[in-house]
Design a protein around this motif. Structure first.
Motif, PDB file in Angstrom:
ATOM      1  N   GLY A   1      -7.151   9.391   3.116  1.00 30.55           N
ATOM      2  CA  GLY A   1      -7.001   9.305   1.613  1.00 30.55           C
ATOM      3  C   GLY A   1      -7.905   8.336   1.192  1.00 30.55           C
ATOM      4  O   GLY A   1      -9.129   8.099   1.718  1.00 30.55           O
ATOM      5  N   LYS A   2      -7.305   7.886  -0.026  1.00 30.14           N
ATOM      6  CA  LYS A   2      -8.414   6.872  -0.803  1.00 30.14           C
ATOM      7  C   LYS A   2      -7.576   5.627  -1.083  1.00 30.14           C
ATOM      8  O   LYS A   2      -6.084   5.675  -1.250  1.00 30.14           O
ATOM      9  CB  LYS A   2      -8.744   7.370  -2.087  1.00 30.14           C
ATOM     10  CG  LYS A   2      -9.862   8.440  -1.707  1.00 30.14           C
ATOM     11  CD  LYS A   2     -10.501   8.783  -3.135  1.00 30.14           C
ATOM     12  CE  LYS A   2     -11.614   9.769  -2.837  1.00 30.14           C
ATOM     13  NZ  LYS A   2     -12.225  10.187  -4.096  1.00 30.14           N
ATOM     14  N   VAL A   3      -7.941   4.542  -1.235  1.00 32.73           N
ATOM     15  CA  VAL A   3      -7.315   3.126  -1.674  1.00 32.73           C
ATOM     16  C   VAL A   3      -6.685   3.363  -3.050  1.00 32.73           C
ATOM     17  O   VAL A   3      -7.869   3.576  -3.859  1.00 32.73           O
ATOM     18  CB  VAL A   3      -8.182   1.954  -1.432  1.00 32.73           C
ATOM     19  CG1 VAL A   3      -7.627   0.875  -1.697  1.00 32.73           C
ATOM     20  CG2 VAL A   3      -8.542   1.898   0.239  1.00 32.73           C
ATOM     21  N   ASP A   4      -5.649   3.287  -3.344  1.00 32.35           N
ATOM     22  CA  ASP A   4      -4.891   3.184  -4.470  1.00 32.35           C
ATOM     23  C   ASP A   4      -4.893   1.648  -5.068  1.00 32.35           C
ATOM     24  O   ASP A   4      -4.993   1.514  -6.300  1.00 32.35           O
ATOM     25  CB  ASP A   4      -3.647   3.684  -4.416  1.00 32.35           C
ATOM     26  CG  ASP A   4      -3.024   3.918  -5.776  1.00 32.35           C
ATOM     27  OD1 ASP A   4      -3.707   4.201  -6.709  1.00 32.35           O
ATOM     28  OD2 ASP A   4      -1.948   3.551  -5.965  1.00 32.35           O
ATOM     29  N   LYS A   5      -4.424   0.748  -3.914  1.00 30.22           N
ATOM     30  CA  LYS A   5      -4.317  -0.526  -4.316  1.00 30.22           C
ATOM     31  C   LYS A   5      -4.765  -1.478  -3.144  1.00 30.22           C
ATOM     32  O   LYS A   5      -4.580  -0.804  -2.023  1.00 30.22           O
ATOM     33  CB  LYS A   5      -2.814  -0.788  -4.906  1.00 30.22           C
ATOM     34  CG  LYS A   5      -2.648  -2.212  -5.181  1.00 30.22           C
ATOM     35  CD  LYS A   5      -0.861  -2.261  -5.591  1.00 30.22           C
ATOM     36  CE  LYS A   5      -0.658  -3.678  -5.872  1.00 30.22           C
ATOM     37  NZ  LYS A   5       0.796  -3.698  -6.068  1.00 30.22           N
ATOM     38  N   HIS A   6      -5.010  -2.693  -3.379  1.00 31.72           N
ATOM     39  CA  HIS A   6      -5.348  -3.500  -2.200  1.00 31.72           C
ATOM     40  C   HIS A   6      -5.052  -5.143  -2.736  1.00 31.72           C
ATOM     41  O   HIS A   6      -5.121  -5.357  -3.707  1.00 31.72           O
ATOM     42  CB  HIS A   6      -6.783  -3.192  -1.527  1.00 31.72           C
ATOM     43  CG  HIS A   6      -7.783  -3.841  -2.452  1.00 31.72           C
ATOM     44  ND1 HIS A   6      -8.292  -4.969  -2.395  1.00 31.72           N
ATOM     45  CD2 HIS A   6      -8.390  -3.446  -3.506  1.00 31.72           C
ATOM     46  CE1 HIS A   6      -9.332  -5.127  -3.365  1.00 31.72           C
ATOM     47  NE2 HIS A   6      -9.562  -3.924  -3.920  1.00 31.72           N
ATOM     48  N   SER A   7      -5.014  -6.022  -1.644  1.00 30.80           N
ATOM     49  CA  SER A   7      -4.629  -7.015  -1.815  1.00 30.80           C
ATOM     50  C   SER A   7      -5.584  -8.091  -0.826  1.00 30.80           C
ATOM     51  O   SER A   7      -5.998  -7.852   0.278  1.00 30.80           O
ATOM     52  CB  SER A   7      -3.382  -7.689  -1.543  1.00 30.80           C
ATOM     53  OG  SER A   7      -3.289  -9.123  -1.442  1.00 30.80           O
ATOM     54  N   ASP A   8      -6.266  -9.212  -1.184  1.00 28.15           N
ATOM     55  CA  ASP A   8      -6.969 -10.025  -0.310  1.00 28.15           C
ATOM     56  C   ASP A   8      -6.148 -11.351  -0.248  1.00 28.15           C
ATOM     57  O   ASP A   8      -6.777 -12.174   0.405  1.00 28.15           O
ATOM     58  CB  ASP A   8      -8.343 -10.284  -1.072  1.00 28.15           C
ATOM     59  CG  ASP A   8      -9.265  -9.272  -0.969  1.00 28.15           C
ATOM     60  OD1 ASP A   8      -9.198  -8.360  -0.313  1.00 28.15           O
ATOM     61  OD2 ASP A   8     -10.308  -9.310  -1.614  1.00 28.15           O
ATOM     62  N   GLU A   9      -4.944 -11.437  -0.752  1.00 26.87           N
ATOM     63  CA  GLU A   9      -4.206 -12.752  -0.512  1.00 26.87           C
ATOM     64  C   GLU A   9      -3.749 -13.141   1.098  1.00 26.87           C
ATOM     65  O   GLU A   9      -3.802 -12.307   1.933  1.00 26.87           O
ATOM     66  CB  GLU A   9      -2.847 -12.243  -0.919  1.00 26.87           C
ATOM     67  CG  GLU A   9      -1.810 -13.295  -1.108  1.00 26.87           C
ATOM     68  CD  GLU A   9      -0.597 -13.144  -1.614  1.00 26.87           C
ATOM     69  OE1 GLU A   9       0.472 -14.159  -1.528  1.00 26.87           O
ATOM     70  OE2 GLU A   9      -0.576 -12.430  -2.365  1.00 26.87           O
ATOM     71  N   VAL A  10      -4.313 -14.435   1.335  1.00 29.69           N
ATOM     72  CA  VAL A  10      -4.252 -14.719   2.650  1.00 29.69           C
ATOM     73  C   VAL A  10      -2.943 -14.546   3.277  1.00 29.69           C
ATOM     74  O   VAL A  10      -1.851 -14.928   2.636  1.00 29.69           O
ATOM     75  CB  VAL A  10      -4.649 -16.474   2.428  1.00 29.69           C
ATOM     76  CG1 VAL A  10      -4.444 -17.227   4.132  1.00 29.69           C
ATOM     77  CG2 VAL A  10      -5.820 -16.541   1.876  1.00 29.69           C
TER      78      VAL A  10
END
Length: 123
Positions: A33-42
């Motif tokens: 599928g495809k990325v809908d949402k993401h986070s880079d939070e440590v």
């Protein structure tokens, strides 16, 4: 593995702050599928993947530690799990994934990277 389940591996090529929304996600045995949402939070980085028709419109939560490689030129993210492993993961709960440490621990243990969830959410 010493890297944390909720952190991108240093070898993935992921650049902090890069917008991964819309990138295609490739399991070891094909597209999921495809990325809908993401986070880079440590210690809390993740991908929410919209699987489209593959799992009947279901979304899945993948800890950043599952990412093997990010290819910005092709807008693809390669993860170190099979389609079946991802399909069989605990059900994604959009309302729980940020606040519920028990749910995040369940996901982290399922994907089995770097041991149990230890995150930055200590009492």
């Amino acid at each position: 593995m010493t890297e944390h389940v909720w952190s991108y591996p240093s070898t993935s090529g992921h650049l902090a702050g890069a917008d991964l929304t819309g990138y295609r996600v490739e399991a070891t045995d094909g597209s999921i599928g495809k990325v809908d949402k993401h986070s880079d939070e440590v210690d809390a980085a993740y991908l929410v993947v919209d699987t489209g028709v593959w799992i009947f419109g279901k979304e899945v939560l993948l800890p950043a530690g599952t990412v093997e490689r990010v290819d910005p030129a092709e807008k693809k993210i390669y993860v170190s799990r099979t389609k079946e492993q991802i399909k069989d993961a605990p059900e994604f709960h959009r309302e729980k994934h940020l606040a519920d440490t028990q749910y995040r621990e369940e996901i982290g243990i399922y994907y089995g990277i770097g041991g149990p969830f230890s995150g930055g959410h200590r009492a």
